[in-house]
Design a protein around this motif. Structure first.
Motif, mmCIF file in Angstrom:
data_model
loop_
_atom_site.group_PDB
_atom_site.id
_atom_site.type_symbol
_atom_site.label_atom_id
_atom_site.label_comp_id
_atom_site.label_asym_id
_atom_site.label_seq_id
_atom_site.Cartn_x
_atom_site.Cartn_y
_atom_site.Cartn_z
ATOM 1 N N VAL A 153 -50.282 15.479 -3.922
ATOM 2 C CA VAL A 153 -49.526 15.306 -2.685
ATOM 3 C C VAL A 153 -48.039 15.401 -2.985
ATOM 4 N N HIS A 154 -47.319 15.961 -2.024
ATOM 5 C CA HIS A 154 -45.887 16.198 -2.202
ATOM 6 C C HIS A 154 -45.151 15.682 -0.974
ATOM 7 N N LEU A 155 -44.163 14.818 -1.194
ATOM 8 C CA LEU A 155 -43.338 14.309 -0.099
ATOM 9 C C LEU A 155 -41.946 14.885 -0.231
ATOM 10 N N ALA A 204 -41.695 2.173 4.098
ATOM 11 C CA ALA A 204 -41.097 1.946 2.781
ATOM 12 C C ALA A 204 -41.286 3.222 1.962
ATOM 13 N N LEU A 205 -40.182 3.950 1.776
ATOM 14 C CA LEU A 205 -40.237 5.241 1.086
ATOM 15 C C LEU A 205 -39.574 5.152 -0.288
ATOM 16 N N THR A 232 -48.438 3.400 -6.677
ATOM 17 C CA THR A 232 -48.950 2.749 -5.462
ATOM 18 C C THR A 232 -47.966 2.926 -4.315
ATOM 19 N N LEU A 233 -46.664 2.730 -4.572
ATOM 20 C CA LEU A 233 -45.639 2.931 -3.548
ATOM 21 C C LEU A 233 -45.702 4.358 -3.015
ATOM 22 N N CYS A 234 -45.778 5.323 -3.917
ATOM 23 C CA CYS A 234 -45.831 6.735 -3.498
ATOM 24 C C CYS A 234 -47.085 7.020 -2.681
ATOM 25 N N ALA A 235 -48.227 6.551 -3.158
ATOM 26 C CA ALA A 235 -49.497 6.808 -2.461
ATOM 27 C C ALA A 235 -49.488 6.189 -1.071
ATOM 28 N N GLU A 236 -49.055 4.939 -0.973
ATOM 29 C CA GLU A 236 -49.039 4.265 0.328
ATOM 30 C C GLU A 236 -48.036 4.909 1.277
ATOM 31 N N ALA A 237 -46.842 5.231 0.778
ATOM 32 C CA ALA A 237 -45.828 5.871 1.623
ATOM 33 C C ALA A 237 -46.330 7.221 2.112
ATOM 34 N N GLU A 296 -49.395 8.304 2.530
ATOM 35 C CA GLU A 296 -50.485 8.194 3.514
ATOM 36 C C GLU A 296 -49.975 7.762 4.880
ATOM 37 N N VAL A 297 -48.992 6.872 4.924
ATOM 38 C CA VAL A 297 -48.422 6.472 6.221
ATOM 39 C C VAL A 297 -47.713 7.668 6.861
ATOM 40 N N VAL A 298 -46.919 8.376 6.065
ATOM 41 C CA VAL A 298 -46.240 9.565 6.587
ATOM 42 C C VAL A 298 -47.272 10.567 7.085
ATOM 43 N N TRP A 299 -48.308 10.812 6.289
ATOM 44 C CA TRP A 299 -49.332 11.798 6.636
ATOM 45 C C TRP A 299 -50.025 11.442 7.956
ATOM 46 N N GLU A 300 -50.348 10.175 8.127
ATOM 47 C CA GLU A 300 -51.024 9.738 9.360
ATOM 48 C C GLU A 300 -50.149 9.944 10.590
ATOM 49 N N ARG A 301 -48.855 9.723 10.457
ATOM 50 C CA ARG A 301 -47.941 9.858 11.598
ATOM 51 C C ARG A 301 -47.505 11.292 11.852
ATOM 52 N N ALA A 302 -47.538 12.097 10.833
ATOM 53 C CA ALA A 302 -46.979 13.448 10.905
ATOM 54 C C ALA A 302 -47.869 14.398 11.716
ATOM 55 N N THR A 303 -47.251 15.466 12.162
ATOM 56 C CA THR A 303 -47.914 16.486 12.974
ATOM 57 C C THR A 303 -48.294 17.668 12.087
ATOM 58 N N PRO A 304 -49.546 18.131 12.180
ATOM 59 C CA PRO A 304 -49.931 19.323 11.418
ATOM 60 C C PRO A 304 -49.014 20.497 11.755
#
Length: 174
Positions: free
Chosen positions: A19-21, A114-115, A152-157, A159-167
């Motif tokens: 995954v890449h943020l 929390a990013l 853990t911080l990266c993974a959690e951040a 997943e939250v971004v991914w859930e809110r984001a638009t395809p």
């Protein structure tokens, strides 16, 4: 500090996920030469002319996905978007053709997340490749970490971004 592996080694080590943020509104912009300058001059990639835009990075992503690795990229962007973000958006079809899943999150919707302080790649939820940038967006180098708390911080951040984001295919540039 651990040696930063080449991209083919880093993504080659992935077994389940990569995954890449991305959190910046521009990266190493060269207004005079290169693909961004060409885009500014009106050149657009032709989806039907794959040979003109397929490059080693997309081959690497395609090979990674073919091994069963889910490759996801989330971009946090300011709106209205920067000219560079518009350029990225126009070329994102190439990443999708290679097998990446990409989503966009307006920065205003990320205020309570929390990013981490830097863009990153997270491989299999454990290995982080931090991407450092200078103030003008040039690469400041990479760094590798296997710190469990940072992972853990990266993974959690992410997943939250991914859930809110638009395809990508549903996101409208503003």
């Amino acid at each position: 500090m651990k040696q930063v592996p080449q991209w083919d080694d880093l993504l080659g080590s992935a077994r389940k996920s990569a995954v890449h943020l991305e959190t910046r509104d521009s990266y190493a912009v060269d207004y005079e030469t290169g693909t961004f300058a060409d885009w500014r001059a009106g050149h657009r990639l032709d989806p039907a002319d794959r040979e003109s835009w397929w490059r080693p990075w997309l081959t690497l992503i395609s090979e990674t996905v073919a091994r069963g690795v889910a490759v996801r990229r989330a971009r946090i962007v300011s709106e209205p978007v920067s000219e560079y973000t518009r350029f990225l958006y126009d070329g994102t079809f190439t990443n999708i053709a290679a097998g990446e899943q990409i989503r966009w999150l307006p920065r205003r919707q990320a205020s309570d997340i929390a990013l981490p302080g830097n863009d990153f790649w997270l491989i299999d939820g454990q290995l982080i490749r931090w991407n450092h940038f200078t103030g003008d967006g040039a690469s400041g180098g990479g760094e590798i970490s296997e710190d469990p708390a940072a992972a853990t911080l990266c993974a959690e951040a992410f997943e939250v971004v991914w859930e809110r984001a638009t395809p990508h295919n549903q996101y409208e540039i503003r």
